[in-house]
Enzyme design. Structure first.
Site, short mmCIF file in Angstrom:
data_model
loop_
_atom_site.label_atom_id
_atom_site.label_comp_id
_atom_site.label_asym_id
_atom_site.label_seq_id
_atom_site.Cartn_x
_atom_site.Cartn_y
_atom_site.Cartn_z
N HIS A 82 0.83 -1.20 0.00
CA HIS A 82 0.00 0.00 0.00
C HIS A 82 0.86 1.26 0.00
O HIS A 82 2.06 1.22 0.31
CB HIS A 82 -0.94 0.02 1.21
CG HIS A 82 -0.25 0.13 2.53
ND1 HIS A 82 0.42 -0.92 3.10
CD2 HIS A 82 -0.12 1.17 3.40
CE1 HIS A 82 0.93 -0.55 4.27
NE2 HIS A 82 0.62 0.73 4.47
N ASP B 84 0.70 5.00 1.81
CA ASP B 84 0.01 5.67 2.91
C ASP B 84 -0.85 6.83 2.42
O ASP B 84 -0.41 7.65 1.60
CB ASP B 84 1.03 6.21 3.92
CG ASP B 84 1.66 5.12 4.77
OD1 ASP B 84 1.03 4.06 4.92
OD2 ASP B 84 2.77 5.34 5.28
N HIS C 62 4.74 0.03 0.42
CA HIS C 62 5.44 -0.75 1.44
C HIS C 62 4.53 -1.82 2.01
O HIS C 62 3.30 -1.79 1.85
CB HIS C 62 6.01 0.14 2.54
CG HIS C 62 4.98 0.91 3.30
ND1 HIS C 62 4.34 2.02 2.79
CD2 HIS C 62 4.49 0.75 4.56
CE1 HIS C 62 3.50 2.50 3.68
NE2 HIS C 62 3.56 1.74 4.77
N ARG D 12 5.54 6.58 14.11
CA ARG D 12 5.54 7.08 12.73
C ARG D 12 5.03 8.51 12.64
O ARG D 12 4.10 8.89 13.36
CB ARG D 12 4.66 6.20 11.85
CG ARG D 12 4.85 6.42 10.35
CD ARG D 12 3.66 5.95 9.56
NE ARG D 12 2.57 6.92 9.62
CZ ARG D 12 1.54 6.95 8.77
NH1 ARG D 12 1.47 6.07 7.80
NH2 ARG D 12 0.58 7.85 8.90
#
Length: 307
Positions: free
Chosen positions: A133, A135, A283, A298
Site C-alpha cells: 500500500h 500511505d 510498502h 511514525r
C-alpha cells in the site's frame, strides 16, 4: 457450431514474473550523479534503498545536512539509519520537518507527541499492515513521505519491504502504458478501515474523507518521473471502465509491487529509522512475528495533490 467465449485468465496466470533482464533505473535517465559530502551511502539494491551513516539524528539538522537528506531520499526512495539511540519524539518531529509538515492519519492511535502515531502490536493487537500500500492515498493530497522509528522489535521477523513504483511503471509493456495513459482511479478508505467501523461511524468520517481520484500514473512532484499509483487496499476502481475491465486492469497493475526485483527489505533493530518517499514507493509490513511484541512510531509528511 456455437463459439465458446474464452474464460478470462486470473491475473496471477499472466506472465508478470517473467524471466531475464528488467529495467532498474535508480533515477530518471540523464539525471546528474548525486554527490554527498556529509552522508555515507551504502546501497541495499542498485535502485532502491540505502543505509545512511555519518549522521546523528538527535543533533540539529542544518541546511547542508537537510539538503543531502532530501537528495538521498529522492535518489534512493527509502533511506535507513541504525543505532539512533538518543532519538526522541522531539527529534522525530524535527527530522520530519526537513521535508514538510506532519500529517495525522485519522485511523491511527496517537502517541505522546502531536503528529506522532504509536503502532504497538502483540498477541492482543495483531498487525494488519501486511498488504502492499501507499500511505494516505485515500486523501486528496496523499502523504509525501513517512518517518518510522523502531521502539521495540521482536527477536526475529517483523521486517518491512518497499517496492519502487517508478521502476514498476518502467517495466510495463508499451501496450499497457498506452492503455493506462490519462486514466484516473478512485481511492477510498472504506473497504479497508471501514471494515472495522459501524455504518454510523463510516457516515461521520465520510463528511471529511470522501472518496478521491488520482491519476493511475502520476508525475513525481520533485523528480518528474512517471510512477504507477494504484494499490490493493485503497484503489477501488478505474474511472470510465466497466466493472469487469476495471477489475482486470487493477489486478494486473497492483500485482507489480510483488515483483522481487522492484523491492528492498529492511531488518529492524531497536532505534533504527526508515524514511520513505510515499509517492515513489509502496510498502508492506511483514506480519510473521505474532504473538511477539513490535512497537513503532511514525510521522507522515503532508503532501500535495497529484497530477
Amino acid at each position: 457450431m456455437t463459439a465458446v467465449a474464452a474464460t478470462p485468465q486470473p491475473a496471477l496466470d499472466r506472465p508478470l514474473m517473467r524471466y531475464g533482464h528488467r529495467v532498474l533505473d535508480r533515477t530518471a535517465p540523464g539525471s546528474p550523479e548525486a554527490e554527498y559530502r556529509i552522508l555515507g551511502i551504502r546501497s541495499l539494491t542498485p535502485h532502491i534503498g540505502a543505509e545512511i551513516s555519518g549522521v546523528d539524528l538527535s543533533q540539529p539538522i542544518g541546511e547542508d545536512l537537510g539538503a543531502e537528506l532530501r537528495q538521498a531520499l529522492l535518489e534512493w526512495k527509502v533511506i535507513f539509519f541504525r543505532d539512533q539511540h538518543r532519538f526522541t519524539s522531539e527529534h522525530h518531529v524535527a527530522l520530519a520537518a526537513t521535508w514538510g509538515e506532519p500529517e495525522v492519519n485519522p485511523f491511527f492511535p496517537k502517541g505522546d507527541t502531536v503528529g506522532v502515531s504509536r503502532l504497538a502490536k502483540d498477541a492482543m493487537a495483531v498487525g494488519n499492515e501486511n498488504i502492499w500500500h501507499s500511505d494516505h492515498s485515500f486523501m486528496a493530497a496523499p502523504a509525501l513521505g513517512s518517518v518510522l522509528r523502531a521502539v521495540e522489535v521482536p527477536p526475529a521477523g517483523g521486517d518491512t519491504m518497499w517496492a519502487d513504483m517508478a521502476v514498476a511503471y518502467d517495466n510495463l509493456s508499451e501496450e499497457t502504458k498506452a492503455r493506462i495513459d490519462g486514466l484516473t482511479a478512485v481511492h477510498d478508505w472504506v473497504p479497508s478501515w471501514g471494515s472495522l467501523m459501524t455504518e454510523e461511524q463510516i457516515a461521520r468520517m465520510r463528511e471529511t474523507l470522501p472518496a478521491v481520484e488520482h491519476p493511475v500514473v502520476v508525475r513525481h512532484p520533485q523528480s518528474g518521473r512517471r510512477v504507477l499509483y494504484v494499490n490493493e487496499p485503497f484503489t477501488t476502481r478505474i474511472v470510465g471502465l466497466s466493472d469487469a475491465e476495471s477489475r482486470e486492469l487493477l489486478d494486473e497493475l497492483v500485482l507489480q509491487a510483488r515483483i522481487p526485483e522492484f523491492q528492498v527489505r529492511f531488518h529492524w533493530q531497536p532505534d533504527s529509522i526508515a524514511i520513505w518517499d510515499n509517492i515513489a514507493v509502496q510498502h508492506y509490513a511483514i506480519n510473521d512475528y505474532y504473538p511477539q511484541r513490535r512497537v513503532m512510531e511514525r510521522i507522515a509528511i503532508a503532501g500535495v495533490p497529484l497530477s
